[in-house]
Scaffold this motif. Structure first.
Motif, PDB file in Angstrom:
ATOM      1  N   LEU A 162       0.827  -1.209   0.000  1.00  0.00           N
ATOM      2  CA  LEU A 162       0.000   0.000   0.000  1.00  0.00           C
ATOM      3  C   LEU A 162       0.860   1.257   0.000  1.00  0.00           C
ATOM      4  O   LEU A 162       0.487   2.278  -0.584  1.00  0.00           O
ATOM      5  CB  LEU A 162      -0.932   0.001   1.217  1.00  0.00           C
ATOM      6  N   ARG A 163       2.029   1.182   0.617  1.00  0.00           N
ATOM      7  CA  ARG A 163       2.906   2.353   0.670  1.00  0.00           C
ATOM      8  C   ARG A 163       3.533   2.659  -0.684  1.00  0.00           C
ATOM      9  O   ARG A 163       4.106   3.740  -0.858  1.00  0.00           O
ATOM     10  CB  ARG A 163       3.975   2.161   1.744  1.00  0.00           C
ATOM     11  N   THR A 164       3.455   1.726  -1.628  1.00  0.00           N
ATOM     12  CA  THR A 164       3.978   2.004  -2.971  1.00  0.00           C
ATOM     13  C   THR A 164       3.003   2.833  -3.800  1.00  0.00           C
ATOM     14  O   THR A 164       3.365   3.315  -4.876  1.00  0.00           O
ATOM     15  CB  THR A 164       4.275   0.688  -3.724  1.00  0.00           C
ATOM     16  N   LEU A 165       1.784   2.967  -3.327  1.00  0.00           N
ATOM     17  CA  LEU A 165       0.771   3.722  -4.058  1.00  0.00           C
ATOM     18  C   LEU A 165       0.874   5.206  -3.753  1.00  0.00           C
ATOM     19  O   LEU A 165       1.410   5.616  -2.717  1.00  0.00           O
ATOM     20  CB  LEU A 165      -0.632   3.227  -3.684  1.00  0.00           C
ATOM     21  N   PRO A 167      -0.690   8.626  -2.407  1.00  0.00           N
ATOM     22  CA  PRO A 167      -1.601   8.800  -1.255  1.00  0.00           C
ATOM     23  C   PRO A 167      -3.076   8.755  -1.635  1.00  0.00           C
ATOM     24  O   PRO A 167      -3.888   8.125  -0.948  1.00  0.00           O
ATOM     25  CB  PRO A 167      -1.198  10.176  -0.703  1.00  0.00           C
ATOM     26  N   ARG A 168      -3.445   9.411  -2.757  1.00  0.00           N
ATOM     27  CA  ARG A 168      -4.854   9.441  -3.167  1.00  0.00           C
ATOM     28  C   ARG A 168      -5.315   8.043  -3.585  1.00  0.00           C
ATOM     29  O   ARG A 168      -6.422   7.614  -3.248  1.00  0.00           O
ATOM     30  CB  ARG A 168      -5.036  10.422  -4.324  1.00  0.00           C
ATOM     31  N   GLN A 169      -4.458   7.309  -4.309  1.00  0.00           N
ATOM     32  CA  GLN A 169      -4.797   5.947  -4.706  1.00  0.00           C
ATOM     33  C   GLN A 169      -4.966   5.053  -3.486  1.00  0.00           C
ATOM     34  O   GLN A 169      -5.903   4.248  -3.414  1.00  0.00           O
ATOM     35  CB  GLN A 169      -3.704   5.379  -5.610  1.00  0.00           C
ATOM     36  N   ARG A 170      -4.065   5.199  -2.522  1.00  0.00           N
ATOM     37  CA  ARG A 170      -4.124   4.368  -1.312  1.00  0.00           C
ATOM     38  C   ARG A 170      -5.401   4.644  -0.532  1.00  0.00           C
ATOM     39  O   ARG A 170      -6.078   3.715  -0.071  1.00  0.00           O
ATOM     40  CB  ARG A 170      -2.888   4.647  -0.445  1.00  0.00           C
ATOM     41  N   GLU A 171      -5.757   5.910  -0.417  1.00  0.00           N
ATOM     42  CA  GLU A 171      -6.960   6.271   0.330  1.00  0.00           C
ATOM     43  C   GLU A 171      -8.215   5.706  -0.338  1.00  0.00           C
ATOM     44  O   GLU A 171      -9.098   5.153   0.323  1.00  0.00           O
ATOM     45  CB  GLU A 171      -7.064   7.789   0.451  1.00  0.00           C
ATOM     46  N   ILE A 172      -8.282   5.841  -1.652  1.00  0.00           N
ATOM     47  CA  ILE A 172      -9.444   5.340  -2.387  1.00  0.00           C
ATOM     48  C   ILE A 172      -9.532   3.826  -2.305  1.00  0.00           C
ATOM     49  O   ILE A 172     -10.615   3.256  -2.110  1.00  0.00           O
ATOM     50  CB  ILE A 172      -9.395   5.810  -3.852  1.00  0.00           C
ATOM     51  N   ARG A 207      -1.040  -1.089 -10.438  1.00  0.00           N
ATOM     52  CA  ARG A 207       0.287  -0.809  -9.880  1.00  0.00           C
ATOM     53  C   ARG A 207       0.685  -1.872  -8.866  1.00  0.00           C
ATOM     54  O   ARG A 207       1.843  -2.302  -8.826  1.00  0.00           O
ATOM     55  CB  ARG A 207       0.278   0.574  -9.229  1.00  0.00           C
ATOM     56  N   LEU A 208      -0.266  -2.334  -8.043  1.00  0.00           N
ATOM     57  CA  LEU A 208       0.024  -3.372  -7.077  1.00  0.00           C
ATOM     58  C   LEU A 208       0.383  -4.688  -7.773  1.00  0.00           C
ATOM     59  O   LEU A 208       1.308  -5.404  -7.356  1.00  0.00           O
ATOM     60  CB  LEU A 208      -1.184  -3.588  -6.144  1.00  0.00           C
ATOM     61  N   ARG A 209      -0.346  -5.009  -8.846  1.00  0.00           N
ATOM     62  CA  ARG A 209      -0.053  -6.245  -9.588  1.00  0.00           C
ATOM     63  C   ARG A 209       1.357  -6.206 -10.173  1.00  0.00           C
ATOM     64  O   ARG A 209       2.099  -7.204 -10.120  1.00  0.00           O
ATOM     65  CB  ARG A 209      -1.084  -6.443 -10.701  1.00  0.00           C
ATOM     66  N   ARG A 210       1.741  -5.067 -10.705  1.00  0.00           N
ATOM     67  CA  ARG A 210       3.076  -4.931 -11.282  1.00  0.00           C
ATOM     68  C   ARG A 210       4.153  -5.039 -10.196  1.00  0.00           C
ATOM     69  O   ARG A 210       5.216  -5.631 -10.419  1.00  0.00           O
ATOM     70  CB  ARG A 210       3.197  -3.598 -12.009  1.00  0.00           C
ATOM     71  N   THR A 211       3.864  -4.472  -9.030  1.00  0.00           N
ATOM     72  CA  THR A 211       4.817  -4.542  -7.931  1.00  0.00           C
ATOM     73  C   THR A 211       5.005  -5.980  -7.467  1.00  0.00           C
ATOM     74  O   THR A 211       6.133  -6.432  -7.214  1.00  0.00           O
ATOM     75  CB  THR A 211       4.341  -3.675  -6.759  1.00  0.00           C
ATOM     76  N   VAL A 212       3.910  -6.711  -7.355  1.00  0.00           N
ATOM     77  CA  VAL A 212       3.973  -8.099  -6.917  1.00  0.00           C
ATOM     78  C   VAL A 212       4.685  -8.963  -7.950  1.00  0.00           C
ATOM     79  O   VAL A 212       5.426  -9.907  -7.604  1.00  0.00           O
ATOM     80  CB  VAL A 212       2.549  -8.646  -6.670  1.00  0.00           C
TER      81      VAL A 212
END
Length: 214
Positions: A162-165, A167-172, A207-212
């Motif tokens: 979540l910290r890779t996102l 701030p606005r993306q993480r909140e949403i 973005r999370l999928r790419r990070t993983v």
């Protein structure tokens, strides 16, 4: 010759001008829902004690879920439940001077909550002695030590992702996935549109999928 306006005519003009101004209805009915919360908040701002009690009772569980989602298992100076209580207290104090200017009331509340959560993160960052993982007061007999370790590792990995996102993306994403809020409710909370929320959520998940996958 000066042109004068008769008192009755001036009063009529003033009444017409005032009637053209937007008004906020203070009529509200139980139970409080996301659909009528603006009317309840308007009544509470006008001094309706019953509306105030109903409003805060409705907001508290939402704020508890929000603060728990934002703070995770980090052990801050205050617990997520305490932070949620501070949010409700701040909203209560702001009600007498709150002005309903077309902005959804929930957007205002989530704005207060975001500031409170940010304060907790700043306090935790200043105090490096605070542990990052929360240790339960009593052992959980339902889980083995291996299960507890795996769960904590999952929590830490999730927090890291979540910290890779942004701030606005993480909140949403937290509002949509953790809190289970609809696109419209999330849009009202962050001051945007449902379509923008869906786009931000899609980009965050991508973005999370790419990070993983790295």
């Amino acid at each position: 010759m000066l042109c004068t306006v008769e008192p009755d005519e001036a009063l009529a003009d003033l009444e017409a001008e005032l009637s053209a101004l937007p008004t906020v209805s203070t009529a509200w009915t139980r139970p409080v829902t996301r659909g009528n919360i603006d009317a309840v908040a308007a009544a509470a701002s006008a001094g309706d004690a019953a509306a105030t009690d109903e409003l805060l009772a409705f907001l508290r569980p939402i704020m508890v879920r929000y603060c728990r989602g934002k703070l995770g298992r980090m052990r801050p100076v205050n617990s997520p439940d305490d932070v949620a209580q501070e949010v409700c207290l701040a909203v209560f104090r702001a009600l007498p001077t709150y002005r309903h200017l077309g902005r959804p009331f929930l957007s205002f509340v989530f704005g207060v909550a975001a500031h409170k959560v940010a304060d907790v993160h700043r306090a935790a960052a200043r105090d490096r002695s605070l542990p990052t993982a929360e240790t339960p007061d009593l052992p959980d007999v339902e889980e083995s030590p291996e299960q507890i370790a795996l769960r904590r590792e999952l929590v830490e990995q999730t927090g890291g992702l979540l910290r890779t996102l942004l701030p606005r993306q993480r909140e949403i994403l937290i509002m949509r996935v953790v809190l289970g809020m609809t696109a419209q409710e999330t849009a009202d909370a962050v001051g945007t549109t449902p379509d923008a929320v869906r786009v931000a959520q899609h980009r965050a998940l991508t973005r999370l999928r790419r990070t993983v996958a790295r």
